[in-house]
Scaffold this active site. Sequence first.
Site, PDB file in Angstrom:
ATOM      1  N   GLU A 150      15.604  -5.425  -5.055  1.00 55.13           N
ATOM      2  CA  GLU A 150      15.348  -6.552  -5.941  1.00 55.13           C
ATOM      3  C   GLU A 150      15.859  -6.287  -7.352  1.00 55.13           C
ATOM      4  O   GLU A 150      15.113  -5.886  -8.222  1.00 55.13           O
ATOM      5  CB  GLU A 150      13.856  -6.869  -5.949  1.00 55.13           C
ATOM      6  CG  GLU A 150      13.440  -7.714  -4.781  1.00 55.13           C
ATOM      7  CD  GLU A 150      14.181  -9.058  -4.712  1.00 55.13           C
ATOM      8  OE1 GLU A 150      14.454  -9.637  -5.776  1.00 55.13           O
ATOM      9  OE2 GLU A 150      14.499  -9.490  -3.592  1.00 55.13           O
TER      10      GLU A 150
ATOM     11  N   SER B 155       1.180   3.493  -3.274  1.00 55.56           N
ATOM     12  CA  SER B 155       0.645   4.518  -4.178  1.00 55.56           C
ATOM     13  C   SER B 155      -0.695   5.077  -3.692  1.00 55.56           C
ATOM     14  O   SER B 155      -1.497   4.372  -3.073  1.00 55.56           O
ATOM     15  CB  SER B 155       0.432   3.933  -5.572  1.00 55.56           C
ATOM     16  OG  SER B 155       1.619   3.353  -6.033  1.00 55.56           O
TER      17      SER B 155
ATOM     18  N   GLY C 270       0.832  -1.215   0.000  1.00 60.87           N
ATOM     19  CA  GLY C 270       0.000   0.000   0.000  1.00 60.87           C
ATOM     20  C   GLY C 270       0.857   1.250   0.000  1.00 60.87           C
ATOM     21  O   GLY C 270       0.961   1.950   1.008  1.00 60.87           O
TER      22      GLY C 270
ATOM     23  N   GLU D 247       9.866   6.036 -17.640  1.00 57.22           N
ATOM     24  CA  GLU D 247      10.348   7.414 -17.792  1.00 57.22           C
ATOM     25  C   GLU D 247      11.164   7.809 -16.556  1.00 57.22           C
ATOM     26  O   GLU D 247      12.223   8.435 -16.660  1.00 57.22           O
ATOM     27  CB  GLU D 247       9.174   8.393 -17.949  1.00 57.22           C
ATOM     28  CG  GLU D 247       8.449   8.292 -19.292  1.00 57.22           C
ATOM     29  CD  GLU D 247       7.570   7.061 -19.430  1.00 57.22           C
ATOM     30  OE1 GLU D 247       7.212   6.450 -18.404  1.00 57.22           O
ATOM     31  OE2 GLU D 247       7.256   6.683 -20.585  1.00 57.22           O
TER      32      GLU D 247
HETATM   33  C1  LIG Z   1      -0.679  -3.167 -12.692  1.00 55.80           C
HETATM   34  C2  LIG Z   1      -0.174  -2.265 -11.609  1.00 55.80           C
HETATM   35  C3  LIG Z   1       0.107  -2.779 -10.366  1.00 55.80           C
HETATM   36  C4  LIG Z   1       0.495  -1.941  -9.332  1.00 55.80           C
HETATM   37  N1  LIG Z   1       0.671  -2.475  -8.080  1.00 55.80           N
HETATM   38  C5  LIG Z   1       0.924  -1.634  -7.042  1.00 55.80           C
HETATM   39  C6  LIG Z   1       0.936  -2.124  -5.691  1.00 55.80           C
HETATM   40  O1  LIG Z   1       0.721  -3.302  -5.453  1.00 55.80           O
HETATM   41  N2  LIG Z   1       1.148  -1.241  -4.702  1.00 55.80           N
HETATM   42  C7  LIG Z   1       1.391   0.088  -4.932  1.00 55.80           C
HETATM   43  O2  LIG Z   1       1.612   0.818  -3.986  1.00 55.80           O
HETATM   44  N3  LIG Z   1       1.371   0.584  -6.193  1.00 55.80           N
HETATM   45  C8  LIG Z   1       1.134  -0.243  -7.241  1.00 55.80           C
HETATM   46  N4  LIG Z   1       1.073   0.256  -8.529  1.00 55.80           N
HETATM   47  C9  LIG Z   1       1.205   1.708  -8.735  1.00 55.80           C
HETATM   48  C10 LIG Z   1       2.423   2.129  -9.516  1.00 55.80           C
HETATM   49  O3  LIG Z   1       3.550   2.079  -8.726  1.00 55.80           O
HETATM   50  C11 LIG Z   1       2.128   3.541 -10.083  1.00 55.80           C
HETATM   51  O4  LIG Z   1       1.162   3.364 -11.092  1.00 55.80           O
HETATM   52  C12 LIG Z   1       3.335   4.197 -10.649  1.00 55.80           C
HETATM   53  O5  LIG Z   1       4.167   4.600  -9.614  1.00 55.80           O
HETATM   54  C13 LIG Z   1       2.989   5.423 -11.523  1.00 55.80           C
HETATM   55  O6  LIG Z   1       2.170   6.304 -10.847  1.00 55.80           O
HETATM   56  P1  LIG Z   1       0.828   6.879 -11.505  1.00 55.80           P
HETATM   57  O7  LIG Z   1       0.058   5.713 -11.958  1.00 55.80           O
HETATM   58  O8  LIG Z   1       0.201   7.777 -10.531  1.00 55.80           O
HETATM   59  O9  LIG Z   1       1.312   7.672 -12.771  1.00 55.80           O
HETATM   60  P2  LIG Z   1       1.932   9.144 -12.785  1.00 55.80           P
HETATM   61  O10 LIG Z   1       2.999   9.231 -11.776  1.00 55.80           O
HETATM   62  O11 LIG Z   1       0.848  10.119 -12.763  1.00 55.80           O
HETATM   63  O12 LIG Z   1       2.619   9.137 -14.205  1.00 55.80           O
HETATM   64  C14 LIG Z   1       1.956   9.493 -15.419  1.00 55.80           C
HETATM   65  C15 LIG Z   1       3.011   9.580 -16.498  1.00 55.80           C
HETATM   66  O13 LIG Z   1       3.918  10.616 -16.174  1.00 55.80           O
HETATM   67  C16 LIG Z   1       5.235  10.127 -16.219  1.00 55.80           C
HETATM   68  N5  LIG Z   1       6.076  10.846 -15.267  1.00 55.80           N
HETATM   69  C17 LIG Z   1       5.831  11.066 -13.953  1.00 55.80           C
HETATM   70  N6  LIG Z   1       6.834  11.755 -13.414  1.00 55.80           N
HETATM   71  C18 LIG Z   1       7.732  11.974 -14.388  1.00 55.80           C
HETATM   72  C19 LIG Z   1       8.990  12.637 -14.457  1.00 55.80           C
HETATM   73  N7  LIG Z   1       9.522  13.216 -13.385  1.00 55.80           N
HETATM   74  N8  LIG Z   1       9.635  12.685 -15.633  1.00 55.80           N
HETATM   75  C20 LIG Z   1       9.096  12.108 -16.733  1.00 55.80           C
HETATM   76  N9  LIG Z   1       7.918  11.463 -16.725  1.00 55.80           N
HETATM   77  C21 LIG Z   1       7.241  11.412 -15.565  1.00 55.80           C
HETATM   78  C22 LIG Z   1       5.110   8.660 -15.878  1.00 55.80           C
HETATM   79  O14 LIG Z   1       6.221   7.938 -16.326  1.00 55.80           O
HETATM   80  C23 LIG Z   1       3.841   8.307 -16.614  1.00 55.80           C
HETATM   81  O15 LIG Z   1       4.124   8.072 -17.957  1.00 55.80           O
HETATM   82  C24 LIG Z   1       0.681  -0.561  -9.570  1.00 55.80           C
HETATM   83  C25 LIG Z   1       0.420  -0.054 -10.836  1.00 55.80           C
HETATM   84  C26 LIG Z   1      -0.018  -0.872 -11.853  1.00 55.80           C
HETATM   85  C27 LIG Z   1      -0.315  -0.267 -13.171  1.00 55.80           C
END
Ligand SMILES: Cc1cc2nc3c(=O)[nH]c(=O)nc-3n(C[C@H](O)[C@H](O)[C@H](O)COP(=O)(O)OP(=O)(O)OC[C@H]3O[C@@H](n4cnc5c(N)ncnc54)[C@H](O)[C@@H]3O)c2cc1C
Lengths: 353, 398
Positions: free
Chosen positions: B241, B126, B124, B385
């Site tokens: 990891e 994000s 937990g 990214e």
């Molecule tokens: C299938 C799946 C399983 C997951 N499982 C878990 C889980 O079990 N527990 C958990 O805590 N989280 C989990 N996550 C969450 C995951 O870690 C986040 O989706 C991830 O960190 C991206 O955050 P966001 O989705 O809010 O995208 P955002 O951060 O909003 O990103 C949107 C876009 O902006 C880009 N971006 C953001 N910042 C920058 C930057 N500084 N420079 C350039 N580009 C940038 C990103 O690369 C992306 O393309 C999971 C996600 C998925 C899709």
Amino acid sequence: MELHFLPTEEQAMLRDSVRRWAAGRDVRAAGDQQVDWAYGAEQGWLMAGLPEEAGGLGGSDADSAVIAEELGRALVRTGFVESGMVAAQLLLAIAPERAEEIAMGGVQPVLAHDEPGMRACYLNVTTRAENVEGGWKLSGRKSAIVGTPTSLVVSARMPDAAVGLFEISAEDAPLRSYETFDGRTGGELTLEATPAELLLVGKPAESALLEAIDRALVLESAEALGAMEAAFDMTRDYLMTRKQYGQLIGEFQALRHRIADMFIELEQARSILVIGLGGLAGSNPQERARLAAATRARVAQAGQFVCGQAIQLHGGIGVTDEYPVGHFFKRITAFAARHGGEARQVERFAELS
Amino acid sequence: MGALGDEEFRAEVRAFIAAELPSDMASRTLLGYHPHKPDVEFWTAKLDKRGWAALNWPVEYGGTGWSITKRHIFDEECYLAGCPAVNPQAFHLVGPIIYAIGNEAQKNFFLPKIRSGEHFWAQGFSEPNAGSDLAALQTRAVREDDEYIVNGQKIWTSEAQYCDWVFCLVRTSTEGRKQAGISFLLVDLKAPGITIRPIIGIEGGHVLNEVFFEDVRVPVANRIGEENEGWTYAKQLLGAERTFSAVVPRCKGLAVRTRAIASRDGSKGRGKLIDDPHFARRLAQLEIELMAHEATLARVVAEEEAGVNQHSPTPSILKVKGTELLQKLGALAIEALGDSAIPDYPEADYLLDPPNDAPGAPAAYGVVSDFLYHRSATIYGGANEVQRNIIAAQLLRA
Ligand SMILES: Cc1cc2nc3c(=O)[nH]c(=O)nc-3n(C[C@H](O)[C@H](O)[C@H](O)COP(=O)(O)OP(=O)(O)OC[C@H]3O[C@@H](n4cnc5c(N)ncnc54)[C@H](O)[C@@H]3O)c2cc1C
């Protein structure tokens, strides 16, 4: 070859009217395909691409493409392109006496030509036709029949190895329907000495078939272009609203370059479609096929990049069923998988060059 | 031969799998749909009995103590044979944090239950507004005597619907840098005040969830390490990891599967697609990329075991390359399926015993679903990214 880079006034109006109709739709859901079909028939979408002497509205494939693009934008699942613009026109060319029924949408034909291993070697038809007691029976397997047909136009190899086109009403067809992974209705035909009406045979059948295929390649590309546009627009908006690290993600240079690359690809797709339509309007079948292959290949290439990156730039929300962008990606993935895929169409282009 | 060698050990692992893994479970897993909890439980228990469940843990905590090389071989053999993967959040993420930073009571209580498969864990971290910028998280934990009262929301919580515990980053202070006020809590998912809402993925599966916390009481005893030090622990965990996120076994499995799909009779005309030199060449190109990627992993492992070159940005390279290769292989598998890729193969109906008139081709079952799900591989675990930003930042450091 004459190329039309700018829409005519009529086409601009057509675009607006289809867009208005599609605007309120939920792109995630299939909606009621029969209701859509009836509406489209009433609006003349089925006949938009046909000259008046063929019972149409005096238009061309470019008009059909305008409609197809808008339908793609809204991810309309109904097979307007497959049934209305491709199979219905093929049927009409063969059976002009059925013009009224076809134009009114009373018959919803789908071309059943693809076979599992065909991979866009379009004349490798293995389904066989036999003459049994004065009637025709077909045996073989037809795949990727998209839409909800009332009638199937089936290609088969005649006893003398010529190509024949047949019709089987959907009631009599052993059609196994399924939902496609992009939420459309698909089907497969397993023909085992299934009775069929012969429509056309030999060279005329072959050339009508090849023209229909080229039309499908190009007009499906127009739909795919619409889907790409919608995914692109959505992504552009998202870059200007989503914040991370205290700033709009559209301010990150990596993403600025990516959206620029997506736009570059989108424009390439838009341009090659003009070429493909030019080919359809021309009179040289080989050139038409070559340009249709080019169109399909280039749009598939661009579409996979644009829609894939549309998901990527959305982050987690992009891979959810609830958010629309993934549905555009699925449509493009299905588009790219059919007709042998992008690489096979490139190969066809080379073969035809 | 894998780039990592050690054929004797490989044979031992194979023999164990052959003896213990039921064939229906193997077939089900190889289809590529999301794992079924009963399968994971069954296999975790088998591994635990053999002492192989916690392969990445030190011996004193019931782990194997194996070298990274051996772990990688083991992972690869398990993956290719269709063994259900153990709960990754538990074994790869929270387990190592508990034995590295947890207190004795936490170690004694939690670690055996992870090994046996009694506790499944969710991550937990994000939140809706804290994705890539994880430190922006806002879920609040307010101390009240020997409890924290937790309020807020997590999102993208993989597998929470069938997990028993969730490890969370929560805000315990709003002072100073945003990284400074974060604590690491272990929360019982059955605690009153927790609501889990499913999020369906584009592949149609249920992996993701939203988890809401409303006045959830968490004993202070379930905090890992010190208050407000959670960020430091989490960073340690995210860097730990190195081999896992390289997805080498998964890529290998997909390459093998793609080759098999293209080798079906009638996959191109009357012949086979694999005999088409254009196709064969493109598959070969990806196999070569995979070979170089695997060798990169092996090199990183060798360097790590020798304790050299610790500061190169290779973990990010492994993640970026592995996940992008996985997506390319998936696209090629779909191309090889052609028209047979088009039907939706709903998991429940098709697992092992498809109906006689099933459309499409058995070779296609699960391929598109797996491809669609893995669009997320370039997003989770630090989006690619962000990984590229990390690589560049390390390379361009003055
Ligand atoms: C299938 C799946 C399983 C997951 N499982 C878990 C889980 O079990 N527990 C958990 O805590 N989280 C989990 N996550 C969450 C995951 O870690 C986040 O989706 C991830 O960190 C991206 O955050 P966001 O989705 O809010 O995208 P955002 O951060 O909003 O990103 C949107 C876009 O902006 C880009 N971006 C953001 N910042 C920058 C930057 N500084 N420079 C350039 N580009 C940038 C990103 O690369 C992306 O393309 C999971 C996600 C998925 C899709």
